[in-house]
Write an enzyme that holds these catalytic residues in place. Sequence first.
Site, PDB file in Angstrom:
ATOM      1  N   THR A  92      -9.641  61.225 -46.901  1.00  0.00           N
ATOM      2  CA  THR A  92      -8.819  62.254 -47.537  1.00  0.00           C
ATOM      3  C   THR A  92      -9.360  63.681 -47.395  1.00  0.00           C
ATOM      4  O   THR A  92      -8.653  64.575 -46.933  1.00  0.00           O
ATOM      5  CB  THR A  92      -8.642  61.918 -49.030  1.00  0.00           C
ATOM      6  OG1 THR A  92      -7.911  60.682 -49.091  1.00  0.00           O
ATOM      7  CG2 THR A  92      -7.876  62.992 -49.772  1.00  0.00           C
ATOM      8  N   HIS A 216      -4.007  51.416 -51.514  1.00  0.00           N
ATOM      9  CA  HIS A 216      -5.342  50.870 -51.805  1.00  0.00           C
ATOM     10  C   HIS A 216      -5.245  49.642 -52.705  1.00  0.00           C
ATOM     11  O   HIS A 216      -5.907  48.637 -52.475  1.00  0.00           O
ATOM     12  CB  HIS A 216      -6.208  51.917 -52.518  1.00  0.00           C
ATOM     13  CG  HIS A 216      -6.811  52.930 -51.600  1.00  0.00           C
ATOM     14  ND1 HIS A 216      -7.667  52.596 -50.587  1.00  0.00           N
ATOM     15  CD2 HIS A 216      -6.674  54.276 -51.544  1.00  0.00           C
ATOM     16  CE1 HIS A 216      -8.040  53.692 -49.951  1.00  0.00           C
ATOM     17  NE2 HIS A 216      -7.448  54.727 -50.503  1.00  0.00           N
ATOM     18  N   ASP A 259      -2.431  62.463 -44.541  1.00  0.00           N
ATOM     19  CA  ASP A 259      -3.815  62.676 -44.100  1.00  0.00           C
ATOM     20  C   ASP A 259      -4.338  61.508 -43.265  1.00  0.00           C
ATOM     21  O   ASP A 259      -5.265  61.679 -42.476  1.00  0.00           O
ATOM     22  CB  ASP A 259      -4.737  62.961 -45.295  1.00  0.00           C
ATOM     23  CG  ASP A 259      -4.640  61.919 -46.408  1.00  0.00           C
ATOM     24  OD1 ASP A 259      -3.706  61.083 -46.402  1.00  0.00           O
ATOM     25  OD2 ASP A 259      -5.517  61.942 -47.299  1.00  0.00           O
ATOM     26  N   HIS A 260      -3.753  60.325 -43.431  1.00  0.00           N
ATOM     27  CA  HIS A 260      -4.176  59.114 -42.711  1.00  0.00           C
ATOM     28  C   HIS A 260      -3.223  57.998 -43.085  1.00  0.00           C
ATOM     29  O   HIS A 260      -2.391  58.173 -43.998  1.00  0.00           O
ATOM     30  CB  HIS A 260      -5.617  58.717 -43.091  1.00  0.00           C
ATOM     31  CG  HIS A 260      -5.785  58.666 -44.583  1.00  0.00           C
ATOM     32  ND1 HIS A 260      -5.217  57.670 -45.356  1.00  0.00           N
ATOM     33  CD2 HIS A 260      -6.385  59.511 -45.455  1.00  0.00           C
ATOM     34  CE1 HIS A 260      -5.477  57.907 -46.625  1.00  0.00           C
ATOM     35  NE2 HIS A 260      -6.177  59.035 -46.724  1.00  0.00           N
ATOM     36  N   HIS A 363      -8.692  52.847 -45.502  1.00  0.00           N
ATOM     37  CA  HIS A 363      -8.576  53.750 -44.352  1.00  0.00           C
ATOM     38  C   HIS A 363      -9.929  54.401 -44.136  1.00  0.00           C
ATOM     39  O   HIS A 363     -10.817  54.271 -44.977  1.00  0.00           O
ATOM     40  CB  HIS A 363      -7.477  54.788 -44.596  1.00  0.00           C
ATOM     41  CG  HIS A 363      -7.689  55.570 -45.867  1.00  0.00           C
ATOM     42  ND1 HIS A 363      -8.462  56.707 -45.929  1.00  0.00           N
ATOM     43  CD2 HIS A 363      -7.256  55.345 -47.133  1.00  0.00           C
ATOM     44  CE1 HIS A 363      -8.482  57.150 -47.177  1.00  0.00           C
ATOM     45  NE2 HIS A 363      -7.770  56.334 -47.933  1.00  0.00           N
TER      46      HIS A 363
END
Length: 428
Positions: A92, A216, A259-260, A363
Amino acid sequence: MLGMVGMVVPRRRSATSVCSAGCLALTLLGCSGTPSRPASVPAVAQWPRVVMISLDGFRTDYLTRPTAVRLRALAARGVRAERLVPSFPSKTFPNHYTLVTGLTPAHHGIVANVMREPTLGLFRMSDTAAVRNPAWWGGEPIWVTVERQGRRAAAYFWPGSEAAVGGVRPTWWYPYEHTRPNAVRVARILEWLAMPPAEAPALIAAYFSDTDDAGHSFGPAAPQVDSAIARVDSAVGAIVDGIARLGLTDVVNIVIVGDHGMAPVAAERVIVLDDYLDLSTVEILDQNPVAMIVPRDGDVARVMARLAGAHPHLQAYRREAVPASYRFAGNPRITPIVAVADDGWTIATRAELARKTSWGGAHGYDPALPSMGTLFVAAGPGVSASGLTIPAFSNVHVYPFVAALLGVRPARTDGSIDSVRAALRPPD
Ligand code: AMP
Ligand code: ZN
Ligand code: ZN
């Protein structure tokens, strides 16, 4: 200038540090610089504006999930990327700061969510003093570019926005508060948009965490992720509707980024660190799925000998030998050893494993993996119209893209406008 509705540059002094720790008490009102503008500022200036929204952990393919309705509609009238490729590590803080600086993490200095430096000590995302210390943050965030060129910027949460980078913060910013309701964020964004044009922020950056949280906890395929997508989708929809209601559709560009991505993890895919290392001999900063390792006695060779080839799904590198594709070299904040797990694998200690009761997503992995790919959707007066999909591109190019939409001179970065030119509306 691109998409500009033809006006004179409003000039004013650079916004310097305008909010002290004292304004913590004002969190709901936000922190703000002096709201008045110098007398020399023209009364009306409809410069192009940008609302840049980050949806944390929004994997590229979430755009096709049933609840991403408003996001798909936005892409249909603007541009989407096949994939936005994060920078390494796909975490992040490094990536949010890349998105706003156009620099790789090795170049902007936020090389991980957790870092240590001899003079600065420990950096953790939850440590307010650390995130506000400008010494950690390199490069020039887009809000600094904007403020230095006489316009205003606002950030409703963004890594780096709490620090006066180069002495400059966005005119409006907030101390991070994870549980602040999305509706409160959206209402504030609409207030900024409704300000008189000469006073309104040219750039509004905003952050929503729902998709990362759900990914998550439950894994990317879970129905809870569909609900999280629905929540951020309706926040985006409310902003789009607000822009239309205010008559600003031809003034405001919307840029939505992630961001991912997110990979599913499972109990069958765990690398148990203590099987290979005596944990008392190393400091492990960020650990999963990229372990940033510092041997306490400085003996890198000894730890490398333990880790190299130890597990088929763990690649351990000396900091000088991280693969070039990661663009992760030359910064002393990178730990002497960087160990990267394969897609969907977890790095854990035996004690952590014993405490773990559920498996969701993670991630941080190789940014080239499709699972780490994230979202890029843009629409507005400066954006190429109608449902164009451009090839995958690295997130270092987002900064020059936003600078071009705003008509500000970009700082020198690792990104290039050429890589995203197809997403810009050609000049008339
Ligand atoms: P991670 O998934 O570990 O890479 O980090 C995601 C977490 O970063 C979120 O759940 C937030 O708690 C935290 N975070 C995001 N933005 C900020 C911010 N501006 N300041 C502090 N923490 C943040
Ligand atoms: Zn994230
Ligand atoms: Zn995350």
